[in-house]
Scaffold this motif. Structure first.
Motif, PDB file in Angstrom:
ATOM      1  N   ASN A 143       2.578   1.415  -3.642  1.00 19.20           N
ATOM      2  CA  ASN A 143       1.729   1.564  -4.834  1.00 19.20           C
ATOM      3  C   ASN A 143       0.445   2.353  -4.567  1.00 19.20           C
ATOM      4  O   ASN A 143      -0.281   2.659  -5.512  1.00 19.20           O
ATOM      5  N   SER A 152      -2.699  -5.080  -4.147  1.00 18.28           N
ATOM      6  CA  SER A 152      -3.045  -6.030  -5.207  1.00 18.28           C
ATOM      7  C   SER A 152      -2.148  -7.249  -5.059  1.00 18.28           C
ATOM      8  O   SER A 152      -1.122  -7.208  -4.379  1.00 18.28           O
ATOM      9  N   TYR A 185       0.830  -1.208   0.000  1.00 20.13           N
ATOM     10  CA  TYR A 185       0.000   0.000   0.000  1.00 20.13           C
ATOM     11  C   TYR A 185       0.865   1.259   0.000  1.00 20.13           C
ATOM     12  O   TYR A 185       0.569   2.221  -0.709  1.00 20.13           O
ATOM     13  N   SER A 189      -2.151   1.179  -3.303  1.00 15.14           N
ATOM     14  CA  SER A 189      -3.257   0.227  -3.271  1.00 15.14           C
ATOM     15  C   SER A 189      -2.693  -1.163  -2.984  1.00 15.14           C
ATOM     16  O   SER A 189      -1.487  -1.378  -3.010  1.00 15.14           O
TER      17      SER A 189
END
Length: 177
Positions: A46, A50, A43, A48
Motif C-alpha cells: 500500500n 495502517s 508498506y 504506507s
C-alpha cells in the motif's frame, strides 16, 4: 542427604527458569519478526502502514501465516529443551551425589578402622582394647561372669629396634601379630 536434594532441586529450578526465560526471548523475537514482516508487507503493498493494511497483509499472505506460528514453535522448543536439559543435569548430579556418598561412607569406615586398629599389624589398638574391655566388664558384672585378660610383652624389643633397625622391629611385630 536432604540438603543435597534441596540444592539439586534449587539448581534444577534455576535451569528451568533460565530455559523459560530463553524461550520467552525467542517468542518475543519471533513475535517482533511477525509484526515487522507484516508491517513490511503492508508498506510494500500500500505504500504506507495502517491498521487496516496490517490486517489485510495478514489475511492475504500465506508466508505471514507460517511466520505467525514461529513464536509458538520457539516457546514449545524452549520448554522442551529446558525439560531435557534439567533431566540430564539431574541425572548427572544424582550420579555424582551417589558416588560422593559412597566415597564418604568408605572414608568413614576407613577412618573408624584406622582409629581403632594399629597401622602396622592391623590388630586392635588401645582404644579398641579399652572399649571391648569396658563392654566385657559390664557384661560380666551383669551376668556374674569372670573376665580374663592376656598380656603379651616382647622382652628387649627396644634393643632389637636399636641393634637391627626399626624395619626389623616392624617385621618382628608383624610376625607376632
Amino acid at each position: 542427604m536432604d540438603i543435597v536434594k534441596k540444592a539439586v532441586n534449587k539448581n534444577i529450578s534455576l535451569l528451568q527458569m533460565k530455559a523459560t526465560r530463553l524461550a520467552v526471548y525467542g517468542m518475543t523475537i519471533a513475535s517482533c519478526a511477525v509484526i515487522l514482516a507484516t508491517m513490511g508487507t503492508d508498506y510494500l503493498s500500500n505504500g504506507s502502514i495502517s491498521l487496516g493494511g496490517f490486517w489485510e497483509a495478514q489475511a492475504n499472505s500465506v508466508a505471514l501465516w507460517v511466520l505467525d506460528f514461529m513464536p509458538f514453535i520457539f516457546g514449545f522448543w524452549g520448554q522442551k529443551v529446558g525439560v531435557v536439559l534439567t533431566q540430564d543435569v539431574n541425572s548427572l548430579v544424582q550420579e555424582h551425589t551417589d558416588e560422593l556418598i559412597k566415597k564418604t561412607a568408605d572414608l568413614e569406615r576407613q577412618a573408624m578402622h584406622e582409629a581403632t586398629h594399629d597401622a602396622l599389624t592391623g590388630l586392635p589398638n588401645r582404644i579398641l582394647l579399652r572399649d571391648r574391655l569396658d563392654q566385657s566388664l559390664l557384661a560380666a558384672s551383669r551376668g556374674k561372669h569372670l573376665v580374663g585378660l592376656l598380656l603379651l610383652d616382647v622382652d628387649s624389643f627396644k634393643e632389637i629396634n636399636d641393634v637391627m633397625g626399626h624395619h626389623s622391629g616392624d617385621l618382628l611385630l608383624k610376625h607376632i601379630g
